[in-house]
Design an enzyme around this catalytic site. Structure first.
Site, PDB file in Angstrom:
ATOM      1  CG  HIS A   1     -19.113  -8.866 -45.477  1.00 16.22           C
ATOM      2  ND1 HIS A   1     -18.481  -7.704 -45.074  1.00 16.22           N
ATOM      3  CD2 HIS A   1     -19.079  -9.690 -44.408  1.00 16.22           C
ATOM      4  CE1 HIS A   1     -18.089  -7.836 -43.815  1.00 16.22           C
ATOM      5  NE2 HIS A   1     -18.447  -9.018 -43.385  1.00 16.22           N
TER       6      HIS A   1
ATOM      7  NE  ARG B   1     -11.708  -8.477 -41.721  1.00 16.00           N
ATOM      8  CZ  ARG B   1     -11.768  -7.282 -42.276  1.00 16.00           C
ATOM      9  NH1 ARG B   1     -10.948  -6.968 -43.275  1.00 16.00           N
ATOM     10  NH2 ARG B   1     -12.651  -6.394 -41.878  1.00 16.00           N
TER      11      ARG B   1
ATOM     12  CB  CYS C   1     -21.539  -1.902 -39.838  1.00 15.15           C
ATOM     13  SG  CYS C   1     -20.134  -0.796 -40.010  1.00 15.15           S
TER      14      CYS C   1
ATOM     15  CE1 TYR D   1      -9.410 -11.283 -34.641  1.00 13.61           C
ATOM     16  CE2 TYR D   1      -9.111 -10.911 -36.985  1.00 13.61           C
ATOM     17  CZ  TYR D   1      -9.909 -10.880 -35.868  1.00 13.61           C
ATOM     18  OH  TYR D   1     -11.207 -10.464 -35.979  1.00 13.61           O
TER      19      TYR D   1
ATOM     20  CG  ASP E   1     -19.282 -12.340 -41.502  1.00 11.62           C
ATOM     21  OD1 ASP E   1     -19.436 -11.113 -41.301  1.00 11.62           O
ATOM     22  OD2 ASP E   1     -18.207 -12.825 -41.885  1.00 11.62           O
TER      23      ASP E   1
ATOM     24  CE  LYS F   1     -15.936 -11.767 -43.408  1.00 10.14           C
ATOM     25  NZ  LYS F   1     -15.804 -10.956 -42.263  1.00 10.14           N
TER      26      LYS F   1
ATOM     27  NE  ARG G   1     -14.451  -9.889 -34.710  1.00  5.19           N
ATOM     28  CZ  ARG G   1     -15.286  -9.488 -35.673  1.00  5.19           C
ATOM     29  NH1 ARG G   1     -16.291 -10.230 -36.038  1.00  5.19           N
ATOM     30  NH2 ARG G   1     -15.117  -8.319 -36.258  1.00  5.19           N
TER      31      ARG G   1
ATOM     32  CB  SER H   1     -15.893  -5.513 -40.580  1.00  5.74           C
ATOM     33  OG  SER H   1     -15.581  -6.300 -41.699  1.00  5.74           O
TER      34      SER H   1
HETATM   35  P1  GTP Z   1     -18.379  -8.417 -38.365  1.00  4.45           P
HETATM   36  O1  GTP Z   1     -18.460  -9.687 -37.590  1.00  4.45           O
HETATM   37  O2  GTP Z   1     -17.119  -7.673 -38.153  1.00  4.45           O
HETATM   38  O3  GTP Z   1     -18.667  -8.609 -39.823  1.00  4.45           O
HETATM   39  O4  GTP Z   1     -19.471  -7.406 -37.717  1.00  4.45           O
HETATM   40  P2  GTP Z   1     -21.071  -7.322 -37.775  1.00  4.45           P
HETATM   41  O5  GTP Z   1     -21.505  -6.577 -38.992  1.00  4.45           O
HETATM   42  O6  GTP Z   1     -21.684  -8.643 -37.553  1.00  4.45           O
HETATM   43  O7  GTP Z   1     -21.395  -6.341 -36.546  1.00  4.45           O
HETATM   44  P3  GTP Z   1     -22.096  -6.636 -35.126  1.00  4.45           P
HETATM   45  O8  GTP Z   1     -23.518  -7.065 -35.272  1.00  4.45           O
HETATM   46  O9  GTP Z   1     -21.214  -7.530 -34.350  1.00  4.45           O
HETATM   47  O10 GTP Z   1     -22.090  -5.179 -34.471  1.00  4.45           O
HETATM   48  C1  GTP Z   1     -20.916  -4.455 -34.252  1.00  4.45           C
HETATM   49  C2  GTP Z   1     -21.158  -3.326 -33.307  1.00  4.45           C
HETATM   50  O11 GTP Z   1     -22.226  -2.497 -33.760  1.00  4.45           O
HETATM   51  C3  GTP Z   1     -21.524  -3.802 -31.900  1.00  4.45           C
HETATM   52  O12 GTP Z   1     -20.778  -3.083 -30.957  1.00  4.45           O
HETATM   53  C4  GTP Z   1     -22.991  -3.485 -31.792  1.00  4.45           C
HETATM   54  O13 GTP Z   1     -23.364  -3.184 -30.468  1.00  4.45           O
HETATM   55  C5  GTP Z   1     -23.184  -2.284 -32.728  1.00  4.45           C
HETATM   56  N1  GTP Z   1     -24.544  -2.287 -33.323  1.00  4.45           N
HETATM   57  C6  GTP Z   1     -25.140  -3.323 -33.960  1.00  4.45           C
HETATM   58  N2  GTP Z   1     -26.405  -3.004 -34.339  1.00  4.45           N
HETATM   59  C7  GTP Z   1     -26.609  -1.730 -33.940  1.00  4.45           C
HETATM   60  C8  GTP Z   1     -27.728  -0.820 -34.051  1.00  4.45           C
HETATM   61  O14 GTP Z   1     -28.780  -1.129 -34.596  1.00  4.45           O
HETATM   62  N3  GTP Z   1     -27.538   0.425 -33.532  1.00  4.45           N
HETATM   63  C9  GTP Z   1     -26.369   0.796 -32.923  1.00  4.45           C
HETATM   64  N4  GTP Z   1     -26.291   2.037 -32.439  1.00  4.45           N
HETATM   65  N5  GTP Z   1     -25.310  -0.035 -32.791  1.00  4.45           N
HETATM   66  C10 GTP Z   1     -25.417  -1.274 -33.296  1.00  4.45           C
HETATM   67  C1  SPV Z   2     -15.079  -9.029 -40.323  1.00  3.70           C
HETATM   68  O1  SPV Z   2     -14.076  -8.360 -40.050  1.00  3.70           O
HETATM   69  O2  SPV Z   2     -15.896  -8.687 -41.210  1.00  3.70           O
HETATM   70  C2  SPV Z   2     -15.352 -10.271 -39.577  1.00  3.70           C
HETATM   71  C3  SPV Z   2     -14.323 -10.787 -38.684  1.00  3.70           C
HETATM   72  O3  SPV Z   2     -16.400 -10.875 -39.750  1.00  3.70           O
HETATM   73  S1  SPV Z   2     -13.034 -11.545 -39.530  1.00  3.70           S
HETATM   74  O4  SPV Z   2     -13.236 -12.992 -39.500  1.00  3.70           O
HETATM   75  O5  SPV Z   2     -11.811 -11.203 -38.814  1.00  3.70           O
HETATM   76  O6  SPV Z   2     -12.984 -11.107 -40.892  1.00  3.70           O
HETATM   77 MN    MN Z   3     -17.719  -9.806 -41.304  1.00  2.70          MN
END
Ligand code: GTP
Ligand code: SPV
Ligand code: MN
Length: 589
Positions: A228, A70, A252, A199, A279, A208, A373, A250
């Site tokens: 979110h 983004r 996290c 993207y 999400d 979003k 992704r 994002s």
């Molecule tokens: P968006 O799709 O961008 O909104 O991201 P999201 O909040 O869904 O994050 P996602 O669950 O994909 O995790 C992103 C990164 O954080 C990955 O590389 C995970 O491995 C890492 N991660 C997720 N949960 C944990 C956790 O409990 N501990 C640690 N150390 N890393 C984590």
């Molecule tokens: C984020 O960035 O929080 C996502 C991926 O979930 S995107 O669709 O690119 O916003």
């Molecule tokens: Mn997101």
């Protein structure tokens, strides 16, 4: 044409006249039509079909290296009055922005096909669902929208023949020129214009752009919330399910928490976790006065790196069929995909995410982009909730905020009440990630994980949260804050995270049901260390005590940072939040 709705037809005609495509194809959602588009995208090289035995129905797509995340600096909220967009959003007047972009769209689809995509955010027929129409010149967008939304002619059913309540999305790849890239929202016109990107978050306009930026504005005016947030259900051995919603910035951990696998100590007792969403949540008070949530999406657009059999087996399983992978590495030996953290066996004969030959055993470079992704159908997920399509949504017991904080924030704490919870959410901070372009690892304030996604003035958004709390009264969810990312002096994560986050969720649910006491600290209620179950972990209550430690010096710094952050909202910051900050400083001494 799939609808008689004059508002839709008139607008589509206007956009055809502007973009001048050679052809217009209305997307009905049928498998035949999608198959034809898959074949066309395969023939042009836009999509690469993967191993039909190992990854049936799966494709790889690469975006340009300048177009992998983004672009927050090129994202605009165009309201008539500048102050309605607030200090956090980029603003431009609608008149000026339309005047600037209209020439860029003029004739942009010459030699191309315009796809007209009707879609529903939310289960079709749900009182919480909303209709969108996206016009695009990208087959990749059509095929992703087919996974991420309820797409096709059924989506028009909710709209009827006369309603004007649909979001008008116009997307063109144009030349994918980063200098002319714009992701623009006109909340007052229910309109989104996106140009020069291909993207995900910039072009899948239901996500979003609509489900957060436009929907947050609609929710404020209509008495609901667009957040979110992931949504998950925890089923106890008696078969009762309690739902929580959690907002993390994002990359996290939302997808990971939403699909977590309970540790053995809980699994053997019969606890289960169900994923409703990973999400975005749309939340509205139900007839019984409680807050109900739906997931407006129909698939997962998840971060690939770090996803593996141990960290998130449910996400991995979701990607084994009917999935589109974007910017991961391609294993040339068997036409499968690979990314950092998938396993310890990177392919030797591969192409990296840019399409260059790559040897995972010897190369110093990454095979997959850090923001690569997968787009996977929710129905693929082994733990998808039986309530996934429930048009009424699920009742929320707890809301959780969290982010990446190396030191300040403890593993978990509970807010004193809703108002204090809104304060906690409004002051969230987190280290930036690869999900957006720009520096990674810099701590910034990201209120409710909505900093890049709030479609109006952030001060008014806080006000809306406070109003929702008044409306919900004692039926309001309890509000918590978590941090899985505390590090030791060597920079290693102290908390094991992933499935073990269930241990923290269990304390949260116990608090919601008044089953466990807490310790009162200046920042909120914390668990007694022995109330976080560490059975089966190699860490004990002493480490938990460490993870729960609240350092008054760090928190005084934090409070000063909050004061500075709040200053920019001027008199649109609700007085209640200023009082919360004063009270925090007083408690810190
Ligand atoms: P968006 O799709 O961008 O909104 O991201 P999201 O909040 O869904 O994050 P996602 O669950 O994909 O995790 C992103 C990164 O954080 C990955 O590389 C995970 O491995 C890492 N991660 C997720 N949960 C944990 C956790 O409990 N501990 C640690 N150390 N890393 C984590
Ligand atoms: C984020 O960035 O929080 C996502 C991926 O979930 S995107 O669709 O690119 O916003
Ligand atoms: Mn997101």
């Amino acid at each position: 044409m799939l609808t008689k709705n004059q508002n839709v037809l008139k607008w589509v005609d206007e956009m055809i006249a502007l973009c001048k495509p050679d052809q217009v194809l209305w997307i009905d959602g049928s498998e035949e039509q999608l198959d034809a588009l898959r074949a066309e995208a395969t023939a042009t090289g836009e999509m690469y079909p993967l191993n039909p035995e190992k990854l049936p129905g799966c494709y790889l797509h690469r975006t340009l290296p300048n177009d992998v995340a983004r672009v927050e600096d090129r994202t605009f909220i165009c309201t008539t009055k500048e102050e309605d967009a607030g200090p956090i959003n980029n603003w431009c007047s609608p008149a000026e922005m339309y005047a600037k972009l209209t020439p860029m769209y003029d004739g942009v689809m010459k030699g191309r096909t315009m796809y007209v995509i009707p879609y529903s955010m939310g289960p079709i027929g749900s009182p919480l669902a909303k209709v969108g129409v996206e016009l695009t010149d990208s087959i990749y967008v059509v095929l992703n929208m087919a996974i991420m939304t309820r797409m096709g002619k059924d989506a028009f059913e909710n709209l009827g023949d006369t309603s004007d309540d649909f979001v008008r999305g116009l997307h063109s790849k144009a030349d994918i020129d980063p200098e002319k890239r714009y992701i623009v929202h006109f909340p007052e016109d229910n309109t989104i214009w996106s140009i020069n990107s291909a993207y995900g978050g910039n072009v899948l306009l239901g996500k979003k752009c609509f489900a957060l930026r436009i929907a947050s504005y609609q929710g404020k005016n209509e008495g609901w919330m667009a957040e979110h947030m992931l949504i998950l259900g925890i089923e106890n051995p008696k078969g009762e399910v309690k739902y929580v919603a959690a907002a993390f910035p994002s990359a996290c951990g939302k997808t990971n928490l939403a699909m977590l696998v309970p540790p053995e100590i809980y699994a053997k007792q019969g606890y289960k976790v169900w994923c409703v969403g990973d999400d975005i949540a749309w939340l509205k008070p139900g007839k019984d006065g409680r807050l109900y949530a739906i997931n407006p999406e129909n698939g997962f657009f998840g971060v690939a790196p770090g996803t593996n059999q141990k960290s998130n087996p449910n996400a991995l399983a979701s990607t084994r069929k009917g999935t589109i992978f974007t910017n991961v590495a391609l294993n040339l030996d068997d036409d499968t995909v690979w990314w950092e953290g998938l396993d310890k066996n990177p392919p030797e004969h591969a192409l990296d995410w840019t399409g260059k030959p790559w040897n995972g055993k010897t190369s110093e470079e990454k095979g997959a982009h850090p923001n690569s992704r997968f787009t996977a159908p929710a129905k693929n997920c082994p733990c998808v909730s039986p309530e996934f399509d429930n048009p009424q949504g699920v009742p929320i017991s707890a809301m959780i905020f969290g982010g990446r904080r190396a030191k300040t924030a403890p593993l978990v704490y509970q807010s004193f009440d809703w108002k204090h919870g809104v304060f906690v959410g409004s002051t969230m901070a987190s280290e930036t990630t690869a999900a957006a372009t720009g520096a990674v690892g810099v701590v910034r304030r990201d209120p409710m994980a909505m900093r890049p996604f709030c479609g109006y003035h952030m001060g008014d958004y806080f006000g809306h949260w406070l109003e929702m709390g008044e409306k919900l009264g004692d039926k309001a969810p309890k509000i918590f804050n978590v941090n899985w990312f505390r590090t030791d002096d060597e920079g290693h994560f102290i908390w094991p995270g992933f499935g073990d986050n269930m241990r923290v969720l269990m304390w949260i649910l116990d608090r919601c049901e008044d089953k466990v006491d807490a310790v009162t600290t200046p920042i909120g209620f914390e668990p007694k260390p022995e109330d976080i179950n560490t059975e089966g972990l190699s860490i004990g209550a002493d480490v938990i005590a460490d993870l729960l430690n609240v350092d008054p010096a760090l928190w005084k710094e934090e409070a000063a940072g909050i004061r500075e952050f709040y200053a920019q909202f001027g008199d649109r910051l609700p007085q209640e939040l200023r009082e919360q900050l004063d009270a925090l400083e007083k408690r810190l001494g």
